[in-house]
Enzyme design. Structure first.
Site, PDB file in Angstrom:
ATOM      1  CG  ASN A   1      -4.944   0.121 -11.861  1.00 33.31           C
ATOM      2  OD1 ASN A   1      -4.589   0.001 -10.685  1.00 33.31           O
ATOM      3  ND2 ASN A   1      -4.431  -0.617 -12.826  1.00 33.31           N
TER       4      ASN A   1
ATOM      5  CB  ILE B   1      -8.931  -9.208 -13.633  1.00 34.06           C
ATOM      6  CG1 ILE B   1      -7.430  -9.292 -13.888  1.00 34.06           C
ATOM      7  CG2 ILE B   1      -9.662  -8.700 -14.868  1.00 34.06           C
ATOM      8  CD1 ILE B   1      -7.042 -10.354 -14.896  1.00 34.06           C
ATOM      9  CG  LEU B   2     -12.046  -5.116 -10.172  1.00 30.14           C
ATOM     10  CD1 LEU B   2     -11.912  -3.634  -9.844  1.00 30.14           C
ATOM     11  CD2 LEU B   2     -12.774  -5.851  -9.058  1.00 30.14           C
TER      12      LEU B   2
ATOM     13  CG  MET C   1      -1.937  -7.493  -6.772  1.00 30.74           C
ATOM     14  SD  MET C   1      -1.241  -6.597  -8.158  1.00 30.74           S
ATOM     15  CE  MET C   1      -0.360  -7.932  -8.963  1.00 30.74           C
TER      16      MET C   1
ATOM     17  CG  HIS D   1      -0.261  -1.169 -15.561  1.00 30.19           C
ATOM     18  ND1 HIS D   1      -0.502  -2.412 -15.006  1.00 30.19           N
ATOM     19  CD2 HIS D   1       0.576  -1.370 -16.603  1.00 30.19           C
ATOM     20  CE1 HIS D   1       0.158  -3.323 -15.705  1.00 30.19           C
ATOM     21  NE2 HIS D   1       0.818  -2.722 -16.677  1.00 30.19           N
TER      22      HIS D   1
ATOM     23  N   GLY E   1       0.788  -1.234   0.000  1.00 27.33           N
ATOM     24  CA  GLY E   1       0.000   0.000   0.000  1.00 27.33           C
ATOM     25  C   GLY E   1       0.817   1.279   0.000  1.00 27.33           C
TER      26      GLY E   1
ATOM     27  CG  ASN F   1       1.152   3.723  -5.750  1.00 27.30           C
ATOM     28  OD1 ASN F   1       1.462   4.797  -6.261  1.00 27.30           O
ATOM     29  ND2 ASN F   1       1.723   2.574  -6.091  1.00 27.30           N
TER      30      ASN F   1
END
Ligand code: GRF
Length: 210
Positions: A109, A94-95, A92, A111, A13, A15
């Site tokens: 997001n 994928i939605l 981590m 990346h 965490g 970020n």
């Protein structure tokens, strides 16, 4: 009422911590209302609690083989908390549509690559293996595609001779911590004005070179 933000994490965490720090220091017109992890042991949960932020865990392992149900449950949790904007920060998973539809245009997001290059994992090693001279990070809107939503901003860093994935990741991370709070703040300021539909407005990619 200030827009309510949720930050979704899976790990350390850093970020998220950069976002919390900026929100506090710059007195954002928004409230970080929830930090949620899909992993009970994510280090970032402790950091969030230390900042006095409400935390939650939705363990994806309870939904084995039922990704859609996980997504629907996640949407329900965030809707219950009246979340306006979802900020993925090292989350981590994928939605799928059960999540991305109800929050369409309201999921961001970061990346660690210059998208559209290197969606998915191992971005730094892939950039090195390809012989690239530049790497970086991208803040983008999230849709159902893997790291494929509309990019909002990028920061670039050089790939130096002798760089391994770890050294490059560390250099990119420094930029992530600068870029993400800046873009989230701009997004909030421009898209959560009273009466504005955050999904409706457009934005162009802003590049930050290092
Ligand atoms: C960051 O590199 C982010 O870009 C990627 O996962 C990493 C998360 O790191 N999606 P942290 O948990 O924010 O420290």
């Amino acid at each position: 009422m200030k827009p309510r933000l949720a930050i979704l994490i899976s790990g350390r965490g850093s970020n998220m911590a950069a976002l919390l720090k900026a929100a506090q220091a710059e007195n954002w017109e928004a409230e970080v209302s929830l930090v949620l992890s899909n992993k009970p042991l994510a280090g970032g949960l402790k950091t969030a609690a230390e900042h006095g932020i409400k935390t939650a865990v939705l363990d994806h392992r309870a939904f084995r083989g039922r990704r859609g149900d996980f997504d629907a449950q996640l949407a329900e949790v965030l809707q219950d908390q009246k979340i306006d904007l979802v900020i993925l920060a090292g989350f981590m998973r994928i939605l799928g549509p059960n999540f991305t539809r109800p929050f369409s245009g309201r999921i961001l997001n970061i990346h660690p690559s210059l998208l559209p290059l290197y969606p998915g994992l191992d971005t730094h090693q892939r950039a090195i293996d390809a012989g690239d001279s530049v790497a970086g990070c991208t803040v983008h809107l999230v849709d159902e595609t893997l790291d494929g939503g509309k990019p909002l901003a990028q920061a670039k860093v050089p790939i130096l001779p002798g760089d391994d994935a770890e050294a490059l990741a560390a250099r990119v991370l420094v930029e992530e911590h600068q870029l993400y709070p800046r873009v989230v703040r701009e997004f909030i300021d421009s898209r959560f004005k009273i009466g504005m539909d955050p999904a409706a407005s457009s934005g162009s990619v802003v590049e930050v070179e290092k």
